[in-house]
Design a protein around this motif. Structure first.
Motif, PDB file in Angstrom:
ATOM      1  N   ARG A 247       0.834  -1.206   0.000  1.00 47.19           N
ATOM      2  CA  ARG A 247       0.000   0.000   0.000  1.00 47.19           C
ATOM      3  C   ARG A 247       0.869   1.257   0.000  1.00 47.19           C
ATOM      4  O   ARG A 247       0.576   2.223  -0.707  1.00 47.19           O
ATOM      5  CB  ARG A 247      -0.925   0.005   1.214  1.00 47.19           C
ATOM      6  N   ARG A 248       1.935   1.229   0.781  1.00 44.72           N
ATOM      7  CA  ARG A 248       2.830   2.388   0.824  1.00 44.72           C
ATOM      8  C   ARG A 248       3.497   2.600  -0.531  1.00 44.72           C
ATOM      9  O   ARG A 248       3.654   3.738  -0.989  1.00 44.72           O
ATOM     10  CB  ARG A 248       3.890   2.202   1.919  1.00 44.72           C
ATOM     11  N   LEU A 249       3.890   1.505  -1.186  1.00 39.70           N
ATOM     12  CA  LEU A 249       4.514   1.601  -2.498  1.00 39.70           C
ATOM     13  C   LEU A 249       3.552   2.211  -3.518  1.00 39.70           C
ATOM     14  O   LEU A 249       3.896   3.161  -4.238  1.00 39.70           O
ATOM     15  CB  LEU A 249       4.960   0.216  -2.964  1.00 39.70           C
ATOM     16  N   LEU A 250       2.333   1.691  -3.564  1.00 44.76           N
ATOM     17  CA  LEU A 250       1.355   2.187  -4.538  1.00 44.76           C
ATOM     18  C   LEU A 250       0.984   3.636  -4.245  1.00 44.76           C
ATOM     19  O   LEU A 250       0.839   4.451  -5.173  1.00 44.76           O
ATOM     20  CB  LEU A 250       0.115   1.295  -4.513  1.00 44.76           C
ATOM     21  N   ASP A 251       0.873   3.960  -2.981  1.00 38.43           N
ATOM     22  CA  ASP A 251       0.543   5.335  -2.608  1.00 38.43           C
ATOM     23  C   ASP A 251       1.658   6.291  -3.013  1.00 38.43           C
ATOM     24  O   ASP A 251       1.401   7.412  -3.472  1.00 38.43           O
ATOM     25  CB  ASP A 251       0.281   5.416  -1.104  1.00 38.43           C
ATOM     26  N   ARG A 252       2.893   5.848  -2.869  1.00 39.37           N
ATOM     27  CA  ARG A 252       4.030   6.704  -3.230  1.00 39.37           C
ATOM     28  C   ARG A 252       3.984   7.097  -4.699  1.00 39.37           C
ATOM     29  O   ARG A 252       4.403   8.204  -5.073  1.00 39.37           O
ATOM     30  CB  ARG A 252       5.345   5.994  -2.924  1.00 39.37           C
ATOM     31  N   PHE A 253       3.471   6.200  -5.530  1.00 34.66           N
ATOM     32  CA  PHE A 253       3.416   6.471  -6.959  1.00 34.66           C
ATOM     33  C   PHE A 253       2.054   7.001  -7.399  1.00 34.66           C
ATOM     34  O   PHE A 253       1.779   7.097  -8.597  1.00 34.66           O
ATOM     35  CB  PHE A 253       3.791   5.216  -7.742  1.00 34.66           C
TER      36      PHE A 253
ATOM     37  N   ASP B  84      10.418  13.662  -7.363  1.00 34.72           N
ATOM     38  CA  ASP B  84      10.370  13.213  -5.969  1.00 34.72           C
ATOM     39  C   ASP B  84      11.390  12.108  -5.721  1.00 34.72           C
ATOM     40  O   ASP B  84      12.058  12.084  -4.675  1.00 34.72           O
ATOM     41  CB  ASP B  84       8.968  12.713  -5.610  1.00 34.72           C
ATOM     42  N   LEU B  85      11.520  11.176  -6.668  1.00 31.56           N
ATOM     43  CA  LEU B  85      12.494  10.093  -6.522  1.00 31.56           C
ATOM     44  C   LEU B  85      13.916  10.648  -6.510  1.00 31.56           C
ATOM     45  O   LEU B  85      14.768  10.190  -5.743  1.00 31.56           O
ATOM     46  CB  LEU B  85      12.326   9.077  -7.647  1.00 31.56           C
ATOM     47  N   ARG B  86      14.173  11.637  -7.354  1.00 31.32           N
ATOM     48  CA  ARG B  86      15.496  12.272  -7.360  1.00 31.32           C
ATOM     49  C   ARG B  86      15.777  12.934  -6.015  1.00 31.32           C
ATOM     50  O   ARG B  86      16.866  12.782  -5.449  1.00 31.32           O
ATOM     51  CB  ARG B  86      15.584  13.307  -8.476  1.00 31.32           C
TER      52      ARG B  86
ATOM     53  N   SER C  49       3.992   0.114 -13.706  1.00 29.06           N
ATOM     54  CA  SER C  49       5.224  -0.512 -14.179  1.00 29.06           C
ATOM     55  C   SER C  49       6.460   0.099 -13.509  1.00 29.06           C
ATOM     56  O   SER C  49       7.395  -0.615 -13.132  1.00 29.06           O
ATOM     57  CB  SER C  49       5.339  -0.372 -15.701  1.00 29.06           C
ATOM     58  N   VAL C  50       6.451   1.413 -13.343  1.00 32.69           N
ATOM     59  CA  VAL C  50       7.572   2.083 -12.667  1.00 32.69           C
ATOM     60  C   VAL C  50       7.595   1.695 -11.193  1.00 32.69           C
ATOM     61  O   VAL C  50       8.661   1.406 -10.626  1.00 32.69           O
ATOM     62  CB  VAL C  50       7.474   3.606 -12.827  1.00 32.69           C
ATOM     63  N   ALA C  51       6.431   1.665 -10.555  1.00 32.75           N
ATOM     64  CA  ALA C  51       6.355   1.309  -9.130  1.00 32.75           C
ATOM     65  C   ALA C  51       6.863  -0.108  -8.895  1.00 32.75           C
ATOM     66  O   ALA C  51       7.601  -0.369  -7.928  1.00 32.75           O
ATOM     67  CB  ALA C  51       4.920   1.445  -8.634  1.00 32.75           C
ATOM     68  N   LEU C  52       6.496  -1.041  -9.767  1.00 32.97           N
ATOM     69  CA  LEU C  52       6.928  -2.427  -9.600  1.00 32.97           C
ATOM     70  C   LEU C  52       8.425  -2.566  -9.813  1.00 32.97           C
ATOM     71  O   LEU C  52       9.084  -3.364  -9.139  1.00 32.97           O
ATOM     72  CB  LEU C  52       6.158  -3.334 -10.561  1.00 32.97           C
ATOM     73  N   ALA C  53       8.988  -1.799 -10.745  1.00 32.12           N
ATOM     74  CA  ALA C  53      10.442  -1.820 -10.926  1.00 32.12           C
ATOM     75  C   ALA C  53      11.149  -1.234  -9.708  1.00 32.12           C
ATOM     76  O   ALA C  53      12.208  -1.720  -9.298  1.00 32.12           O
ATOM     77  CB  ALA C  53      10.826  -1.046 -12.188  1.00 32.12           C
ATOM     78  N   TYR C  54      10.541  -0.211  -9.130  1.00 31.76           N
ATOM     79  CA  TYR C  54      11.121   0.424  -7.941  1.00 31.76           C
ATOM     80  C   TYR C  54      11.086  -0.535  -6.745  1.00 31.76           C
ATOM     81  O   TYR C  54      12.072  -0.671  -6.020  1.00 31.76           O
ATOM     82  CB  TYR C  54      10.350   1.703  -7.620  1.00 31.76           C
ATOM     83  N   GLY C  55       9.970  -1.190  -6.522  1.00 31.08           N
ATOM     84  CA  GLY C  55       9.856  -2.182  -5.447  1.00 31.08           C
ATOM     85  C   GLY C  55      10.222  -1.651  -4.087  1.00 31.08           C
ATOM     86  O   GLY C  55       9.664  -0.663  -3.611  1.00 31.08           O
ATOM     87  N   ASN C  56      11.207  -2.290  -3.480  1.00 35.40           N
ATOM     88  CA  ASN C  56      11.623  -1.898  -2.128  1.00 35.40           C
ATOM     89  C   ASN C  56      12.708  -0.826  -2.130  1.00 35.40           C
ATOM     90  O   ASN C  56      13.293  -0.515  -1.096  1.00 35.40           O
ATOM     91  CB  ASN C  56      12.100  -3.126  -1.339  1.00 35.40           C
ATOM     92  N   GLY C  57      12.981  -0.255  -3.299  1.00 34.19           N
ATOM     93  CA  GLY C  57      13.907   0.871  -3.354  1.00 34.19           C
ATOM     94  C   GLY C  57      15.275   0.513  -3.883  1.00 34.19           C
ATOM     95  O   GLY C  57      16.139   0.088  -3.118  1.00 34.19           O
TER      96      GLY C  57
END
Length: 260
Positions: free
Chosen positions: A139-145, A203-205, A168-176
């Protein structure tokens, strides 16, 4: 590329070369990206941009050297590079189409939220706690994106295309990861979806991720990139900040001018 650049860069490639039979897709290409930096890679179709990502992740046979966090990673299998912190997306959306959005997110976090088989049998309460932790992390991952809860129980094919690209970007990012390679993340989107993607990348940068972005949408890449590398016919043509690239006559002749 100097030894100091190798050591200071989150990811550095030196003399990258790729051949597909008689075709030389890349010829002595070098670039680097630092932690907390967005490097854009642009060039005409067929210039060798995606071959860069394939070579960097050791998905194709190639010449040259790649350094991840200062360490050479030639020959390291792609899946091990992902564990070490180097991950990528593809031009096409990448997810499990038969799973829900939430199940996709849980699956990419499984390495950090799993229970040994014996514990699952003998300590079911621990398995239940692990599942709850995995769901909370997803949930935190999906919310972040910016992927809203109303999409969680849908399959990816049932959600808007712009959200699919973010997924697709969120899944590639995963746990960071430490370095994230994005291959045309804005393909097929525009308007609010494009602006949302730009905010996510920035934000990721800010969070300290090193990003390398291949992109054809010039308005996006000129807005988010700190530096841009231009590849033409498999060779390094130019490199610099967006304003310098926009004003470079060789770039205008080889690429940007063709789109105007």
């Amino acid at each position: 590329m100097s030894v100091a650049e190798h050591r200071s860069a989150a990811l550095a490639v030196d003399g990258l070369s790729v051949r597909y039979g008689a075709l030389k897709a890349l010829d002595d290409v070098s670039w680097s990206v630092a932690t907390g930096e967005i490097l854009g890679i642009i060039g005409p179709n067929g210039a060798g941009k995606s071959s860069c990502f394939a070579a960097v992740t050791n998905s194709v046979v190639h010449g040259g050297e790649t350094y991840l966090l200062g360490q050479p990673v030639a020959g390291v299998p792609t899946q091990e590079l992902a564990v070490k912190g180097l991950r990528r997306t593809f031009q096409q959306n990448s997810f499990f189409g038969e799973l829900t959005v939430m199940e996709n997110a849980v699956s990419v976090l499984a390495r950090d939220h799993s229970t040994a088989f014996s514990a699952s049998l003998l300590l079911p309460w621990r398995e239940a706690a692990t599942r709850r932790a995995a769901t909370a992390a997803a949930r935190r991952l999906l919310d972040r994106f910016g992927i809203a809860a109303l999409h969680y129980d849908k399959r990816p094919g049932e959600i808007p295309y712009g959200i699919q690209r973010l997924l697709s970007v969120a899944l590639a990012y995963g746990n960071g990861p430490r370095v994230l390679l994005l291959d045309e993340p804005a393909a097929g989107i525009g308007g609010n979806d494009m602006r949302h993607l730009a905010r996510i990348l920035l934000d990721l940068r800010t969070a300290g991720l090193a990003l390398v972005v291949i992109e054809h949408h010039m308005d996006l890449i000129m807005t988010v990139a700190d530096r841009i590398v231009v590849i033409e016919q498999g060779r390094h043509l130019a490199e610099g900040p967006p304003a310098a690239i926009q004003a470079d006559p060789t770039v205008l002749e080889a690429y940007l001018g063709r789109t105007q």
